[in-house]
Motif scaffolding. Structure first.
Motif, PDB file in Angstrom:
ATOM      1  N   UNK A 218       0.744  -1.190  -0.046  1.00 37.71           N
ATOM      2  CA  UNK A 218      -0.047  -0.239  -0.084  1.00 37.71           C
ATOM      3  C   UNK A 218       0.901   1.227  -0.054  1.00 37.71           C
ATOM      4  N   UNK A 219       0.801   2.055  -0.951  1.00 39.76           N
ATOM      5  CA  UNK A 219       1.409   3.313  -0.963  1.00 39.76           C
ATOM      6  C   UNK A 219       1.064   4.464  -0.193  1.00 39.76           C
ATOM      7  N   UNK A 220       1.862   4.960   0.455  1.00 32.74           N
ATOM      8  CA  UNK A 220       1.604   6.223   1.265  1.00 32.74           C
ATOM      9  C   UNK A 220       1.101   7.504   0.550  1.00 32.74           C
ATOM     10  N   UNK A 221      -0.002   8.025   0.865  1.00 27.22           N
ATOM     11  CA  UNK A 221      -0.470   9.040   0.184  1.00 27.22           C
ATOM     12  C   UNK A 221       0.098  10.372   0.417  1.00 27.22           C
ATOM     13  N   UNK A 222       1.488  10.496   0.618  1.00 32.46           N
ATOM     14  CA  UNK A 222       2.110  11.573   0.993  1.00 32.46           C
ATOM     15  C   UNK A 222       3.061  12.314  -0.041  1.00 32.46           C
ATOM     16  N   UNK A 223       2.839  13.722  -0.235  1.00 35.02           N
ATOM     17  CA  UNK A 223       3.684  14.336  -0.929  1.00 35.02           C
ATOM     18  C   UNK A 223       5.324  14.119  -1.070  1.00 35.02           C
ATOM     19  N   UNK A 224       5.840  13.656   0.161  1.00 34.75           N
ATOM     20  CA  UNK A 224       7.129  13.177  -0.035  1.00 34.75           C
ATOM     21  C   UNK A 224       7.339  11.848  -0.814  1.00 34.75           C
ATOM     22  N   UNK A 225       6.327  11.471  -1.361  1.00 36.92           N
ATOM     23  CA  UNK A 225       6.331  10.376  -2.326  1.00 36.92           C
ATOM     24  C   UNK A 225       6.638  10.772  -3.608  1.00 36.92           C
ATOM     25  N   UNK A 226       6.683  11.865  -4.092  1.00 36.32           N
ATOM     26  CA  UNK A 226       6.894  12.527  -5.312  1.00 36.32           C
ATOM     27  C   UNK A 226       8.404  12.898  -5.407  1.00 36.32           C
ATOM     28  N   UNK A 227       9.057  12.443  -6.641  1.00 33.43           N
ATOM     29  CA  UNK A 227       8.637  11.602  -7.762  1.00 33.43           C
ATOM     30  C   UNK A 227       8.857  10.273  -7.901  1.00 33.43           C
ATOM     31  N   UNK A 228       9.487   9.885  -6.725  1.00 31.61           N
ATOM     32  CA  UNK A 228       9.740   8.314  -6.864  1.00 31.61           C
ATOM     33  C   UNK A 228       8.923   7.485  -6.947  1.00 31.61           C
ATOM     34  N   UNK A 229       8.058   7.565  -6.282  1.00 33.23           N
ATOM     35  CA  UNK A 229       6.854   6.522  -6.324  1.00 33.23           C
ATOM     36  C   UNK A 229       6.079   6.290  -7.754  1.00 33.23           C
ATOM     37  N   UNK A 230       6.136   7.582  -8.692  1.00 35.38           N
ATOM     38  CA  UNK A 230       5.432   7.671  -9.936  1.00 35.38           C
ATOM     39  C   UNK A 230       6.427   7.443 -11.215  1.00 35.38           C
ATOM     40  N   UNK A 231       7.729   7.377 -10.710  1.00 39.73           N
ATOM     41  CA  UNK A 231       8.722   7.198 -11.815  1.00 39.73           C
ATOM     42  C   UNK A 231       9.307   5.726 -12.163  1.00 39.73           C
ATOM     43  N   UNK A 232       9.521   5.091 -10.908  1.00 41.53           N
ATOM     44  CA  UNK A 232      10.404   3.934 -11.042  1.00 41.53           C
ATOM     45  C   UNK A 232       9.294   2.699 -10.608  1.00 41.53           C
ATOM     46  N   UNK A 233       8.267   2.426 -11.334  1.00 39.89           N
ATOM     47  CA  UNK A 233       7.445   1.572 -11.292  1.00 39.89           C
ATOM     48  C   UNK A 233       7.208   0.457 -12.390  1.00 39.89           C
ATOM     49  N   UNK A 234       6.853  -0.515 -12.180  1.00 38.96           N
ATOM     50  CA  UNK A 234       6.761  -1.547 -13.280  1.00 38.96           C
ATOM     51  C   UNK A 234       5.740  -0.899 -14.315  1.00 38.96           C
ATOM     52  N   UNK A 235       4.631  -0.589 -13.621  1.00 42.53           N
ATOM     53  CA  UNK A 235       3.740  -0.171 -14.696  1.00 42.53           C
ATOM     54  C   UNK A 235       3.616   1.387 -14.728  1.00 42.53           C
ATOM     55  N   UNK A 236       3.354   1.919 -16.069  1.00 50.10           N
ATOM     56  CA  UNK A 236       3.586   3.437 -16.350  1.00 50.10           C
ATOM     57  C   UNK A 236       2.614   4.060 -15.434  1.00 50.10           C
ATOM     58  N   UNK A 237       3.048   5.316 -15.126  1.00 50.32           N
ATOM     59  CA  UNK A 237       2.131   6.241 -14.462  1.00 50.32           C
ATOM     60  C   UNK A 237       1.396   7.240 -15.540  1.00 50.32           C
ATOM     61  N   UNK A 238      -0.167   7.354 -15.572  1.00 48.31           N
ATOM     62  CA  UNK A 238      -0.772   8.016 -16.443  1.00 48.31           C
ATOM     63  C   UNK A 238      -0.947   9.536 -15.975  1.00 48.31           C
ATOM     64  N   UNK A 239      -0.419  10.386 -16.854  1.00 47.59           N
ATOM     65  CA  UNK A 239      -0.537  12.103 -16.629  1.00 47.59           C
ATOM     66  C   UNK A 239      -1.780  12.181 -17.456  1.00 47.59           C
ATOM     67  N   UNK A 240      -2.669  12.788 -16.644  1.00 44.29           N
ATOM     68  CA  UNK A 240      -4.306  13.108 -17.243  1.00 44.29           C
ATOM     69  C   UNK A 240      -4.210  14.451 -17.171  1.00 44.29           C
ATOM     70  N   UNK A 241      -4.904  14.996 -18.447  1.00 46.81           N
ATOM     71  CA  UNK A 241      -5.029  16.334 -18.674  1.00 46.81           C
ATOM     72  C   UNK A 241      -6.591  16.424 -19.287  1.00 46.81           C
ATOM     73  N   UNK A 242      -7.267  17.559 -19.106  1.00 49.16           N
ATOM     74  CA  UNK A 242      -8.670  17.775 -19.658  1.00 49.16           C
ATOM     75  C   UNK A 242      -8.703  17.680 -21.019  1.00 49.16           C
ATOM     76  N   UNK A 243      -7.626  18.494 -21.538  1.00 41.95           N
ATOM     77  CA  UNK A 243      -7.577  18.530 -23.017  1.00 41.95           C
ATOM     78  C   UNK A 243      -6.165  19.525 -23.454  1.00 41.95           C
ATOM     79  N   UNK A 244      -5.682  19.261 -24.471  1.00 39.84           N
ATOM     80  CA  UNK A 244      -4.372  19.969 -24.867  1.00 39.84           C
ATOM     81  C   UNK A 244      -4.533  21.384 -24.511  1.00 39.84           C
ATOM     82  N   UNK A 245      -5.655  22.004 -25.190  1.00 41.21           N
ATOM     83  CA  UNK A 245      -5.847  23.165 -25.028  1.00 41.21           C
ATOM     84  C   UNK A 245      -5.781  23.879 -23.566  1.00 41.21           C
ATOM     85  N   UNK A 246      -6.077  23.066 -22.691  1.00 44.42           N
ATOM     86  CA  UNK A 246      -6.288  23.485 -21.214  1.00 44.42           C
ATOM     87  C   UNK A 246      -5.102  23.072 -20.584  1.00 44.42           C
TER      88      UNK A 246
END
Length: 671
Positions: free
Chosen positions: A456-484
């Motif tokens: 279970x990952x800890x929901x703390x900002x100290x987890x950025x960026x390590x927990x998002x970058x070095x994982x077996x599965x990729x992290x989704x970066x989600x945006x509303x649209x390119x224009x926004x």
């Protein structure tokens, strides 16, 4: 008539001379060796600057110019020595009566040849008269100012361009490079370009050398170009003409790489085209130019790559220093500290098992192993390493260094630095000491174990960026649209998250193109509003929400001062993973800035909310976060206590029943 003729000749000659001076001035470029003042501390200290020449430099005014200030207490034999590629080139004496000086070194011979070069500036300072006086004081210093620069004659980025010259000819000295995408680039193209930019910025000495631009700015900037996108998506004549002259062709299910040198506004520039038949193929195979393991295998002038090569599986979790971005390095009694190197442990590393470093070392024969020690600092926690067993004549010697568990940070970051202690005589009577070096090979390794157990990952900002970058599965970066979303926001995010040897394992997605089922089984980063997904995020938001908007005052923040903010929480679609969201407040133009990301990376205490105000100061909810964690733990403790009390009551009841049965049995025997 004769006067007019001579006047014309004179004017023509002056014009010719002015033209030549102008051309020469354009050819000579000055590169600052530092953006901030470098402070060197006596008795002995040093600063190293590395530069790379993609081609041999031309003969001319090639020089290093140092703008130097120093303590007014310096006396003879205080000095400043400049070494180029390990060889002493110039020594100047420093006099306390002249505290500011300019030191100039003409560069010749090997220093101007194609390849990597190293300049070392060594300060030796004496500040007191007398015999055997200690000079290790705060008054013994020298400063190298940002006005210092390196100047090389000619276009040293020219010459035939091959794929094996990538990325060096795009990141080397004097090189400035634009990664160019179509004006209406889609999400896949944007994602691919961002990965290239983040990779190149990690390779460049100065991140400002690399920029991500739209094709409309192609000719406005006299830079090298990396053209990224499907050919039919480029609409401007300048880009289309270059693609036509290069005769770029694409085939199905491949990514096409092709190099050339082309004139842009009459100046030769290095060009790399990265294209495919469709943007899906482009993005899916972009690692061949954004991951060092694959980049090092490129060759030729054109290459069509069909199957995406797979990353080597490291069952043991072993990575080499080179893969972590640590090249061969040398420390000595002159330069006794290395730089800082950073690596994020993967989320699946086994915290219960040991982490070790296996160092491959060589040492100077005059370095006394009985007195000297190597210190490997991990997140500022020192690990002392004895040198007694190292022998000069047996090649590299391996030493295994266990990493203390208390050195690990919440975000799995390892900040590694090497120091050499005890290599100096530490004798005030000694004014001259030979260099005693220790060499650490890039083949050294970091060793850890991985686990298949879900953590279970800890929901703390100290987890950025390590927990998002070095994982077996990729992290989704989600945006509303390119224009926004601003291009610089995504640029800052990808660059901040990049590992030393490769781009981050991110996938850029828009809200309308993603199904909720796909949000399971991975971490998520939202940049800006999340459209139809925002309500689901708000349900578990660490901020108090009022009409689906953050109520900052309720959480102890002054809303009117906030420019942007970040929140982190459990992934609403999968509790085993994390969702991070960046957003802006009020009139702020950007959801993300490089400074905001650095502030989050440097948080020392756990928090789930960070806000940045108009003065670019960052505040968090760390106190509230701590209270919430205690509340979460309290029911578990109560339940645990209740379980134990129930067990004790049951044992007591059994004991009472046992006693009653014993008494009944005893009475029946008497009868």
């Amino acid at each position: 008539m004769i006067k007019q003729f001579f006047g014309f000749v004179t004017l023509a000659f002056l014009s010719f001379m002015f033209f030549n001076i102008t051309v020469s001035a354009k050819e000579v470029k000055k590169e600052p060796i530092t953006n901030t003042a470098i402070n060197l501390q006596g008795v002995s200290d040093s600063f190293t600057y590395n530069y790379y020449l993609a081609e041999d430099a031309q003969k001319g005014k090639n020089q290093l110019v140092l703008d130097v200030e120093h303590s007014s207490l310096l006396i003879s034999p205080s000095s400043l020595t400049i070494r180029v590629d390990g060889e002493n080139q110039k020594t100047v004496k420093l006099d306390g009566n002249k505290v500011k000086t300019t030191v100039q070194l003409d560069l010749k011979g090997k220093a101007l040849k194609k390849g990597a070069h190293e300049i070392t500036i060594v300060f030796y300072g004496i500040i007191k008269q007398g015999v055997c006086v200690e000079n290790n004081t705060s008054g013994n210093w020298l400063r190298i100012n940002p006005a210092s620069y390196l100047q090389i004659q000619g276009d040293v980025t020219a010459g035939e361009l091959m794929l094996q010259d990538y990325p060096s000819k795009f990141t080397s000295f004097q090189s400035k490079t634009d990664v160019v995408i179509p004006d209406d680039a889609d999400v896949n193209t944007m994602d691919a370009a961002l990965k290239i930019v983040s990779y190149l910025k990690k390779q460049a000495a100065n991140q400002n050398q690399i920029a991500l631009v739209k094709e409309k700015d192609f000719e406005n900037r006299q830079t090298n170009k990396i053209i990224v996108g499907v050919m039919k998506d480029f609409k401007t004549e300048s880009v289309q003409n270059i693609l036509k002259r290069m005769n770029v062709k694409t085939t199905d299910n491949t990514i096409q790489l092709q190099t050339a040198q082309e004139k842009i506004k009459k100046v030769n520039r290095n060009i790399l085209v990265v294209t495919a038949v469709n943007t899906n193929d482009l993005d899916a195979k972009i690692e061949v130019v954004s991951n060092q393991e694959f980049v090092s295998q490129l060759s030729g002038k054109a290459l069509a790559i069909g199957e995406q090569p797979k990353q080597p599986v490291r069952e043991s979790g072993m990575v080499t220093f080179e893969q972590m971005g640590i090249q061969n390095l040398e420390i000595s009694n002159v330069a006794y500290e290395s730089g800082h190197y950073y690596y994020y442990l993967p989320q699946d590393f086994d915290e219960e098992k040991a982490i070790t470093a296996t160092l491959k070392l060589k040492k100077s024969s005059i370095l006394d192993a009985k007195q000297a020690e190597l210190v490997m600092e991990v997140n500022s926690v020192p690990h002392a390493i004895t040198l007694k067993e190292i022998k000069q004549d047996e090649g590299f010697f391996e030493i295994n260094v266990p990493i203390e568990k208390n050195a690990l940070k919440n975000n799995h970051l390892l900040d590694i630095q090497f120091k050499l202690n005890g290599s100096n005589a530490n004798n005030p009577c000694t004014t001259n000491d030979q260099e005693k070096w220790l060499f650490i090979s890039k083949e050294s390794t970091l060793n850890f174990s991985t686990t298949d157990n879900d953590r279970q990952a800890v929901a703390s900002l100290t987890s950025y960026p390590g927990i998002f970058t070095n994982t077996r599965q990729g992290t989704y970066v989600v945006i509303e649209s390119i224009e926004n979303v601003a291009l610089e926001d995504l640029n800052a995010l990808y660059t901040s998250s990049a590992l030393s040897a490769s781009a981050p394992n991110y996938e850029l997605k828009t809200v309308d193109a993603i199904q909720k089922e796909k949000l399971k089984g991975r971490h998520l980063i939202f940049v800006g509003e999340a459209g139809t997904l925002q309500k689901d995020l708000n349900k578990k938001s660490p901020l108090v929400m009022k009409d689906d908007k953050p109520d900052f005052a309720e959480d102890g923040f002054i809303k009117e001062t906030i420019m942007r903010y970040a929140t982190i929480q459990k992934n609403p679609w999968d509790d085993a993973y994390i969702a991070l969201q960046f957003n802006r407040e009020g009139s702020s133009q950007n959801q993300i800035t490089p400074k905001f990301l650095r502030q989050i990376q440097n948080l020392s205490a756990d928090a789930s909310v960070a806000v940045q105000n108009k003065e670019q100061q960052t505040f968090t909810n760390r106190a509230q976060f701590s209270i919430e964690k205690q509340k979460e733990a309290a029911p578990k403790q109560s339940q645990s206590a209740l379980k134990w009390s129930s067990v004790l009551m049951f044992i007591g009841l059994l004991a009472v029943i046992g006693v009653i049965l014993y008494l009944v049995f005893k009475r029946s025997k008497k009868k």
